[in-house]
Design an enzyme around this catalytic site. Structure first.
Site, PDB file in Angstrom:
ATOM      1  N   CYS A   7      51.178  36.453  52.359  1.00  0.00           N
ATOM      2  CA  CYS A   7      49.925  35.994  51.773  1.00  0.00           C
ATOM      3  C   CYS A   7      48.845  37.066  51.888  1.00  0.00           C
ATOM      4  O   CYS A   7      48.921  37.967  52.719  1.00  0.00           O
ATOM      5  CB  CYS A   7      49.465  34.707  52.449  1.00  0.00           C
ATOM      6  SG  CYS A   7      48.206  33.821  51.501  1.00  0.00           S
ATOM      7  N   ASP A 139      49.247  25.166  59.975  1.00  0.00           N
ATOM      8  CA  ASP A 139      48.499  26.300  60.509  1.00  0.00           C
ATOM      9  C   ASP A 139      47.717  25.837  61.734  1.00  0.00           C
ATOM     10  O   ASP A 139      47.629  24.633  62.018  1.00  0.00           O
ATOM     11  CB  ASP A 139      47.543  26.824  59.429  1.00  0.00           C
ATOM     12  CG  ASP A 139      47.092  28.258  59.649  1.00  0.00           C
ATOM     13  OD1 ASP A 139      47.400  28.838  60.709  1.00  0.00           O
ATOM     14  OD2 ASP A 139      46.426  28.802  58.748  1.00  0.00           O
TER      15      ASP A 139
END
Length: 252
Positions: A7, A139
């Site tokens: 990412c 996360d």
């Protein structure tokens, strides 16, 4: 062996590096507060985004557009020439927002919801609230006072993931590096992993060697090298076909 998302990529050359190394997804951040933001301003607002989506299509790797509490204009504007394979929602989007976005997109385009967690209760709540998402990205919760919800490179206690088996597919994110990712996969059973700051040579700038090392470690069958490094933090299909897609306007 886990699927891998790299990412926060901001240039086409790194898209190619990640694709050739075996990445399953490449992610592009459209969050102005992020050092990895690729959303411009004015008439050039979407130029870099479209260039990166085309680079992903050319290199036959799935593309992920990361947005945080997006305005409808952002979602509509992304797909001027090609459609991303995934919209990743990394803000405080409600379950209704996620469901409406999912319903308004072609079935070939996934909607992921990122959630920050610190306890098993957080995991269970995320799985319950965001059933309409195609995947959950698990996360760490952002630091207090943070101006954005992700991209902080912080890990959480992976032990809360032990024996967690949600109905929705998921990815592990937060604090992963080439040194600990294999151990994290072994400890958590994560079917997929996401990395950004853990493969950077400086804030916002990806390092090709670190990207290759991360992907190799995540896809290695031998997890022993990094398992010990991961334990102190807690025990815890590729789709066929071309990626080029014509944008269908959102109904909502």
């Amino acid at each position: 062996m886990a699927d891998v998302k790299i990412c926060g990529i901001s240039d086409a050359d790194m898209v190619k590096v990640a694709a050739e190394a075996g990445a399953d997804w490449v992610g592009f951040v459209l969050v102005p507060q992020s050092p990895r933001n690729v959303l411009g301003g004015g008439s050039a607002r979407f130029e870099q985004v479209i260039d990166l989506l085309l680079a992903a299509a050319t290199n036959n790797v799935r593309s992920v557009v990361l947005v945080s509490d997006p305005e409808p204009a952002i979602l509509r504007g992304v797909g001027g020439t090609v459609m991303p394979d995934v919209f990743q929602l990394h803000g405080k989007e409600s379950p209704e927002f996620v469901a409406n976005l999912r319903a308004s997109l072609p079935s070939s385009v996934e909607v992921w919801k990122a959630v920050g967690v610190s306890s098993r209760a957080d995991l269970e709540e995320a799985a319950r609230l965001y059933r309409s998402a195609d995947r959950l990205l698990i996360d760490a919760k952002p630091p207090e006072g943070a101006d954005r919800t992700g991209g902080h490179g912080a890990a959480f206690d992976w032990s809360i993931l032990q024996d967690w088996a949600p109905a929705t597919p998921w990815l592990l994110a937060g604090g992963l590096t080439p040194h600990n990712v294999a151990g994290a996969i072994k400890a958590t059973g994560a079917p997929a992993v996401d990395v950004s700051s853990g493969v950077e040579r400086q804030r916002g700038i990806k390092d090709a060697d670190l990207v290759r090392a991360f992907i190799a470690a995540a896809k290695s069958q031998d997890y022993e090298g990094s398992h010990e490094q991961a334990k102190h933090m807690g025990t815890m299909a590729r789709r066929e076909g071309p990626l080029r897609r014509i944008w269908r306007a959102l109904r909502r």
